[in-house]
Design a protein around this motif. Structure first.
Motif, PDB file in Angstrom:
ATOM      1  N   ALA A  27       0.824  -1.206   0.000  1.00  0.00           N
ATOM      2  CA  ALA A  27       0.000   0.000   0.000  1.00  0.00           C
ATOM      3  C   ALA A  27       0.861   1.260   0.000  1.00  0.00           C
ATOM      4  CB  ALA A  27      -0.928  -0.006   1.214  1.00  0.00           C
ATOM      5  N   LEU A  28       1.951   1.255   0.769  1.00  0.00           N
ATOM      6  CA  LEU A  28       2.840   2.417   0.793  1.00  0.00           C
ATOM      7  C   LEU A  28       3.470   2.655  -0.573  1.00  0.00           C
ATOM      8  CD1 LEU A  28       4.610   2.046   4.241  1.00  0.00           C
ATOM      9  CD2 LEU A  28       3.408   4.075   3.437  1.00  0.00           C
ATOM     10  N   GLY A  29       3.934   1.579  -1.196  1.00  0.00           N
ATOM     11  CA  GLY A  29       4.523   1.717  -2.524  1.00  0.00           C
ATOM     12  C   GLY A  29       3.519   2.220  -3.536  1.00  0.00           C
ATOM     13  N   ALA A  30       2.296   1.675  -3.487  1.00  0.00           N
ATOM     14  CA  ALA A  30       1.251   2.115  -4.415  1.00  0.00           C
ATOM     15  C   ALA A  30       0.884   3.571  -4.169  1.00  0.00           C
ATOM     16  CB  ALA A  30       0.020   1.220  -4.283  1.00  0.00           C
ATOM     17  N   MET A  31       0.798   3.964  -2.884  1.00  0.00           N
ATOM     18  CA  MET A  31       0.460   5.352  -2.566  1.00  0.00           C
ATOM     19  C   MET A  31       1.549   6.297  -3.064  1.00  0.00           C
ATOM     20  SD  MET A  31      -1.699   7.483  -1.271  1.00  0.00           S
ATOM     21  CE  MET A  31      -2.808   6.619  -0.147  1.00  0.00           C
ATOM     22  N   ASN A  32       2.806   5.920  -2.864  1.00  0.00           N
ATOM     23  CA  ASN A  32       3.916   6.739  -3.354  1.00  0.00           C
ATOM     24  C   ASN A  32       3.827   6.936  -4.860  1.00  0.00           C
ATOM     25  OD1 ASN A  32       6.640   8.000  -3.127  1.00  0.00           O
ATOM     26  ND2 ASN A  32       7.275   6.192  -4.280  1.00  0.00           N
ATOM     27  N   LEU A  33       3.485   5.888  -5.577  1.00  0.00           N
ATOM     28  CA  LEU A  33       3.361   5.976  -7.023  1.00  0.00           C
ATOM     29  C   LEU A  33       2.145   6.804  -7.419  1.00  0.00           C
ATOM     30  CD1 LEU A  33       4.238   5.152  -9.849  1.00  0.00           C
ATOM     31  CD2 LEU A  33       2.969   3.018  -9.549  1.00  0.00           C
ATOM     32  N   LEU A  34       1.015   6.577  -6.762  1.00  0.00           N
ATOM     33  CA  LEU A  34      -0.211   7.292  -7.114  1.00  0.00           C
ATOM     34  C   LEU A  34      -0.072   8.793  -6.868  1.00  0.00           C
ATOM     35  CD1 LEU A  34      -2.812   4.768  -5.680  1.00  0.00           C
ATOM     36  CD2 LEU A  34      -2.612   5.426  -8.084  1.00  0.00           C
ATOM     37  N   THR A  35       0.561   9.174  -5.751  1.00  0.00           N
ATOM     38  CA  THR A  35       0.690  10.606  -5.476  1.00  0.00           C
ATOM     39  C   THR A  35       1.618  11.302  -6.464  1.00  0.00           C
ATOM     40  OG1 THR A  35       2.432  10.144  -3.841  1.00  0.00           O
ATOM     41  CG2 THR A  35       0.186  10.390  -3.013  1.00  0.00           C
ATOM     42  N   SER A  36       2.430  10.522  -7.176  1.00  0.00           N
ATOM     43  CA  SER A  36       3.322  11.122  -8.174  1.00  0.00           C
ATOM     44  C   SER A  36       2.603  11.469  -9.466  1.00  0.00           C
ATOM     45  CB  SER A  36       4.474  10.155  -8.487  1.00  0.00           C
ATOM     46  OG  SER A  36       4.035   9.074  -9.298  1.00  0.00           O
ATOM     47  N   GLY A  38      -0.107  13.355  -9.825  1.00  0.00           N
ATOM     48  CA  GLY A  38      -0.729  14.671  -9.864  1.00  0.00           C
ATOM     49  C   GLY A  38      -2.190  14.655  -9.494  1.00  0.00           C
ATOM     50  N   TRP A  39      -2.791  13.474  -9.377  1.00  0.00           N
ATOM     51  CA  TRP A  39      -4.188  13.394  -8.951  1.00  0.00           C
ATOM     52  C   TRP A  39      -4.291  13.618  -7.441  1.00  0.00           C
ATOM     53  CZ3 TRP A  39      -7.370  13.724 -12.790  1.00  0.00           C
ATOM     54  CH2 TRP A  39      -7.084  13.125 -14.008  1.00  0.00           C
ATOM     55  N   THR A  40      -5.486  13.993  -7.007  1.00  0.00           N
ATOM     56  CA  THR A  40      -5.772  14.058  -5.579  1.00  0.00           C
ATOM     57  C   THR A  40      -6.089  12.645  -5.114  1.00  0.00           C
ATOM     58  OG1 THR A  40      -6.660  16.292  -5.795  1.00  0.00           O
ATOM     59  CG2 THR A  40      -7.239  15.076  -3.799  1.00  0.00           C
ATOM     60  N   ILE A  41      -5.221  12.087  -4.284  1.00  0.00           N
ATOM     61  CA  ILE A  41      -5.319  10.685  -3.889  1.00  0.00           C
ATOM     62  C   ILE A  41      -5.804  10.585  -2.442  1.00  0.00           C
ATOM     63  CG2 ILE A  41      -4.107   8.484  -3.698  1.00  0.00           C
ATOM     64  CD1 ILE A  41      -4.191   9.613  -6.543  1.00  0.00           C
ATOM     65  N   GLY A  42      -6.853   9.796  -2.229  1.00  0.00           N
ATOM     66  CA  GLY A  42      -7.362   9.538  -0.895  1.00  0.00           C
ATOM     67  C   GLY A  42      -7.150   8.087  -0.512  1.00  0.00           C
ATOM     68  N   VAL A  43      -7.457   7.777   0.732  1.00  0.00           N
ATOM     69  CA  VAL A  43      -7.322   6.403   1.208  1.00  0.00           C
ATOM     70  C   VAL A  43      -8.576   6.052   1.999  1.00  0.00           C
ATOM     71  CG1 VAL A  43      -6.082   7.122   3.299  1.00  0.00           C
ATOM     72  CG2 VAL A  43      -5.854   4.787   2.477  1.00  0.00           C
ATOM     73  N   ILE A  63      -2.851   7.972   5.457  1.00  0.00           N
ATOM     74  CA  ILE A  63      -3.461   9.304   5.399  1.00  0.00           C
ATOM     75  C   ILE A  63      -2.361  10.374   5.332  1.00  0.00           C
ATOM     76  CG2 ILE A  63      -4.813  11.001   6.711  1.00  0.00           C
ATOM     77  CD1 ILE A  63      -6.504   8.641   7.744  1.00  0.00           C
ATOM     78  N   GLU A  64      -1.263  10.152   6.083  1.00  0.00           N
ATOM     79  CA  GLU A  64      -0.120  11.082   6.015  1.00  0.00           C
ATOM     80  C   GLU A  64       0.453  11.155   4.608  1.00  0.00           C
ATOM     81  OE1 GLU A  64       2.977  10.123   8.703  1.00  0.00           O
ATOM     82  OE2 GLU A  64       1.899  10.733  10.506  1.00  0.00           O
ATOM     83  N   GLN A  65       0.483  10.020   3.911  1.00  0.00           N
ATOM     84  CA  GLN A  65       1.092   9.970   2.584  1.00  0.00           C
ATOM     85  C   GLN A  65       0.161  10.489   1.489  1.00  0.00           C
ATOM     86  OE1 GLN A  65       4.351   8.655   2.325  1.00  0.00           O
ATOM     87  NE2 GLN A  65       4.280   8.559   4.542  1.00  0.00           N
ATOM     88  N   ALA A  66      -1.157  10.412   1.713  1.00  0.00           N
ATOM     89  CA  ALA A  66      -2.134  10.790   0.691  1.00  0.00           C
ATOM     90  C   ALA A  66      -2.137  12.304   0.468  1.00  0.00           C
ATOM     91  CB  ALA A  66      -3.524  10.312   1.100  1.00  0.00           C
ATOM     92  N   THR A  67      -2.719  12.724  -0.633  1.00  0.00           N
ATOM     93  CA  THR A  67      -2.753  14.154  -0.961  1.00  0.00           C
ATOM     94  C   THR A  67      -4.129  14.778  -0.748  1.00  0.00           C
ATOM     95  OG1 THR A  67      -3.162  13.578  -3.288  1.00  0.00           O
ATOM     96  CG2 THR A  67      -0.886  13.983  -2.631  1.00  0.00           C
ATOM     97  N   ALA A  68      -5.156  13.956  -0.515  1.00  0.00           N
ATOM     98  CA  ALA A  68      -6.487  14.492  -0.276  1.00  0.00           C
ATOM     99  C   ALA A  68      -6.585  15.033   1.144  1.00  0.00           C
ATOM    100  CB  ALA A  68      -7.540  13.396  -0.482  1.00  0.00           C
ATOM    101  N   ASP A  69      -7.429  16.031   1.327  1.00  0.00           N
ATOM    102  CA  ASP A  69      -7.624  16.641   2.642  1.00  0.00           C
ATOM    103  C   ASP A  69      -8.735  15.888   3.365  1.00  0.00           C
ATOM    104  OD1 ASP A  69      -7.589  18.272   4.827  1.00  0.00           O
ATOM    105  OD2 ASP A  69      -8.663  19.940   3.881  1.00  0.00           O
ATOM    106  N   LEU A  70      -8.366  14.786   3.987  1.00  0.00           N
ATOM    107  CA  LEU A  70      -9.327  13.926   4.684  1.00  0.00           C
ATOM    108  C   LEU A  70      -8.834  13.658   6.099  1.00  0.00           C
ATOM    109  CD1 LEU A  70      -9.817  11.301   1.831  1.00  0.00           C
ATOM    110  CD2 LEU A  70     -11.566  12.923   2.585  1.00  0.00           C
ATOM    111  N   ASP A  71      -9.766  13.612   7.055  1.00  0.00           N
ATOM    112  CA  ASP A  71      -9.352  13.233   8.399  1.00  0.00           C
ATOM    113  C   ASP A  71      -9.608  11.743   8.613  1.00  0.00           C
ATOM    114  OD1 ASP A  71     -12.065  12.844   9.201  1.00  0.00           O
ATOM    115  OD2 ASP A  71     -12.247  14.960   9.728  1.00  0.00           O
ATOM    116  N   TYR A  72      -9.142  11.242   9.733  1.00  0.00           N
ATOM    117  CA  TYR A  72      -9.181   9.798   9.992  1.00  0.00           C
ATOM    118  C   TYR A  72     -10.603   9.251   9.941  1.00  0.00           C
ATOM    119  CZ  TYR A  72      -8.497   5.360  12.448  1.00  0.00           C
ATOM    120  OH  TYR A  72      -8.487   4.029  12.786  1.00  0.00           O
TER     121      TYR A  72
END
Length: 703
Positions: A27-36, A38-43, A63-72
């Protein structure tokens, strides 16, 4: 979201048929790739880990790695209890909460349940039902640890059948925790059997190793001696020192946690001494069990030795202490920097990013986010690795950054400092330097002689003597600069523990400026929400003349282009066009004319105000025919006071990521760090320096 910006699909669901597959790594690897992208990425996590009142630490990390403004609370579905009570109602609630997340994101990474509870006879079936109801394709994670390729294929086949039975779709497979010598065999077997995109990640013991702090918490222990910061180091193995001190020492390995009775003074003293001794492995920690405190004389000796290694006291007996150590599994959560870096490094190395994005049907929206820019920096540096010298080997931040750079294969490094101390401290921090070159300038006799002779030849016209040259080049900044000058390194990054003057003065004397450039200056790469701008000069030249301003503009355009920014130069002032007069405006106007004369291929406008430079609506009224106004990408400030304050204001008030300062105008890549630099800043600066070195090498080949 505008319809023409939406990706082809809106989510991917990471699911596995069993526990301990390392889904968090994937999941961390996928999130790192997805945030690259340019899309707004949530989890989103349909069923978070069943941990009572505690939050799901894996979800918090994502959530720390994602780019969307979402709380827990927005990112969770339902509890295991809700699933038990009414599975259908639970799925309905999950779907409703998931769509609330998709309303705020371009793409959502969905992380399946963790087998911390039992929801149905097969938990994968329930995850597949959820995925089908969310309209998410599944990225199937299977465990390859202690399995033959044929057994891994069987697990994948059974899992895919279960997913199909619940009307969901498997998009791709990642086999994780594979024996390194079976990577290719497992990959080929899965591809041949499934016909799907397949990747295989090796087993990495660090990812499952508990930290000393986690062991201390599991045992309700307390820290007696040692550096609290080192509680974050992973314990790679456990040794119960029940034998004599000598025989215990024979079994010590790198990163071991030693368990010994609290009244075994000879074992405690032997282990503390071994940890400090050159040639012995570095211990992760010492756990004193039984509730015994060391004898006062022994405690006084330990106090005098002032050990860095954490020494912990626990009440449990030897058996219970060893049992708790054996069952404690390391978490990949917030604060697990080494594990996070390693998880990302593994996926970067073993997963083909373009192929995975294609499998997920995710394209690029045409914007440049800070995450995307930083990802591309690392990728570009890795593509043609250069050697960068880091003179400040005594700084923990430098060592941590070095570990991250080496894990992600961003650059080859040379670290300056006393080798035994550098390697010992790196080991204590859990940083694996491997065979990285470590040089102590004070003990590098042949190199000192060579550097002194070269420095003397460069400066003898200024009265330099060979004796003074020999004294000067043992200074780490001069030593590192000489390495770059003589081709032993491609670039240098310093300044975490030294002033800017200390870092770049040797460069003025040794490296000097590029042909045709008389001014050394800097830019900051300002990563805004959807684009990257170059601000110059914000760090070096206090009050530039018109000639220096022109130098800064031309150098800034060249540097910006190296990092994929199409240079459109705005020469900033308090007035736009011909509307203002005065010495300050006239200086900017003259500098703009010099840029047009010296570099007619560049698009430049000036004098121009900041709002007219970057805001198309203001530009339309103030400079409607300008090819730069409203779309400037390189902003040149009239003086250091204005530039430095503006970059900091934008950084703090607009939430921009400021990368820099990036020095320019020198005849080789030398970059300065802020003394408050974070590990991430150092990593980015090394990547930038490596990319500059690539450009210098390409220029040399052309000439």
């Amino acid at each position: 979201m505008a319809a023409d910006r939406a990706p082809k699909t809106t989510s991917i669901y990471i699911a596995s048929p069993e526990g301990d597959t390392g889904k968090s790594t994937i999941a961390l690897g996928a999130m790192n790739l997805l945030t690259s992208t340019g899309w707004t990425i949530g989890v989103f996590r349909p069923i978070p880990r069943s941990t009572g009142e505690q939050r799901d630490y894996i979800l918090e990390l994502l959530i720390e790695q994602a780019t969307a403004d979402l709380d827990y609370d927005e990112c969770v579905g339902v509890s295991y209890e809700q699933v038990h009570e009414d599975p259908d109602a639970a799925i309905a609630e999950i779907v409703s909460r998931f769509h609330a997340v998709t309303d705020k994101c371009d793409f959502v990474l969905v992380l399946g349940s963790d087998y911390t509870d039992v929801t149905t006879p097969t938990e994968l079936s329930f995850n597949a039902r959820i995925a089908a109801n969310l309209g998410s394709s599944i990225l199937l994670a299977v465990k390859a640890l202690d399995r033959t390729p044929e057994q891994v294929v069987l697990v994948a086949e059974q899992s895919m059948a279960e997913i199909r039975a619940n009307h969901a779709h498997t998009a791709s497979i990642i086999a994780n925790r594979c024996a390194p010598n079976q990577l290719e065999a497992v990959c080929e077997a899965l591809k041949a059997d499934t016909g799907l995109p397949v990747w295989v990640l090796p087993e990495e013991p660090v990812l499952t190793a508990p930290t000393i702090g986690e062991l201390m918490d599991a045992m309700d222990g307390k820290l007696l001696w040692g550096d609290p910061e080192l509680l974050s180091r992973e314990a790679m193995s456990v040794l119960v020192a029940g034998m004599t001190a000598e025989h215990s020492l024979e079994r010590v390995t790198e990163g071991v946690a030693v368990i010994a009775a609290g009244d075994r003074s000879e074992v405690l003293l032997a282990m503390v001494t071994a940890h400090r001794a050159a040639g012995f492995p570095s211990l992760a920690g010492i756990i004193l069990n039984g509730g015994y405190m060391p004898h006062p004389v022994t405690a006084a000796l330990v106090d005098g030795l002032a050990p860095n290694v954490p020494i912990i006291s626990v009440e449990h007996g030897t058996y219970e202490t060893a049992r708790l150590a054996a069952k404690t599994r390391g978490r990949v959560g917030p604060g697990s920097e080494r594990k996070v870096d390693l998880a990302i490094a593994l996926t970067e190395k073993y997963v083909v990013s373009d192929a995975l994005l294609e499998a997920l049907q995710v394209s690029n929206p045409g914007v440049v986010t800070p995450q995307m820019f930083e990802y591309n920096l690392i990728a570009r540096a890795r593509a043609d690795r250069k050697r960068i010298v880091l003179p400040e080997g005594g700084d923990d931040r430098i060592l941590r950054a070095a570990g991250r750079l080496l894990q992600r294969e961003v650059a080859d490094l040379t670290i300056l400092g006393q080798e035994s101390r550098v390697r010992a401290r790196a080991a204590e921090l859990g940083v694996d330097l491997g065979d990285t070159e470590v040089i102590d300038p004070k003990r590098a006799g042949d190199l000192v002689d060579k550097f002194a002779q070269a420095y003397y030849e460069l400066r003898k016209h200024k009265g330099m003597t060979l004796e003074r040259a020999a004294e000067a080049v043992v200074d780490v900044s001069y030593f590192g600069t000489m390495m770059v000058h003589l081709g032993m390194a491609d670039g240098m990054v310093s300044g975490a523990a030294h002033t800017t003057a200390h870092t770049i003065r040797p460069s003025f004397e040794i490296i000097k400026t590029k042909p045709g450039v008389s001014t050394v200056s800097s830019i900051f790469l300002m990563c805004l929400a959807d684009k990257v701008l170059a601000y110059g000069d914000c760090a070096v030249v206090p009050d530039p003349t018109e000639t220096q301003l022109a130098d800064i503009a031309i150098s800034s355009a060249q540097t910006a282009a190296q990092f994929g920014i199409d240079p459109r130069i705005a020469m900033l002032s308090y007035s736009t066009g011909e509307s203002g007069t005065g010495a300050d405006v006239d200086k900017v106007r003259a500098a703009t004319a010099l840029v047009r004369e010296r570099a007619p291929e560049l698009l430049v406008e000036g004098p121009i105000q900041y709002d007219a430079a970057v805001d198309p609506s203001v530009a339309a009224s103030k400079m409607p025919d300008s090819p730069v106004a409203g779309q400037a990408t390189v902003l040149v400030f009239p003086d250091l006071n204005t530039g430095n304050n503006t970059y900091k204001a934008v950084q703090r008030s607009a939430g921009a990521v400021a990368i820099g300062p990036v020095l320019q105008g020198l005849n080789a890549p030398i970059n300065d760090l802020s003394r408050g630099a974070l590990v991430e800043d150092i990593v980015n600066t090394v990547a930038i320096t490596a990319i500059q070195a690539q450009a210098f090498a390409a220029e040399k080949r052309r000439s």
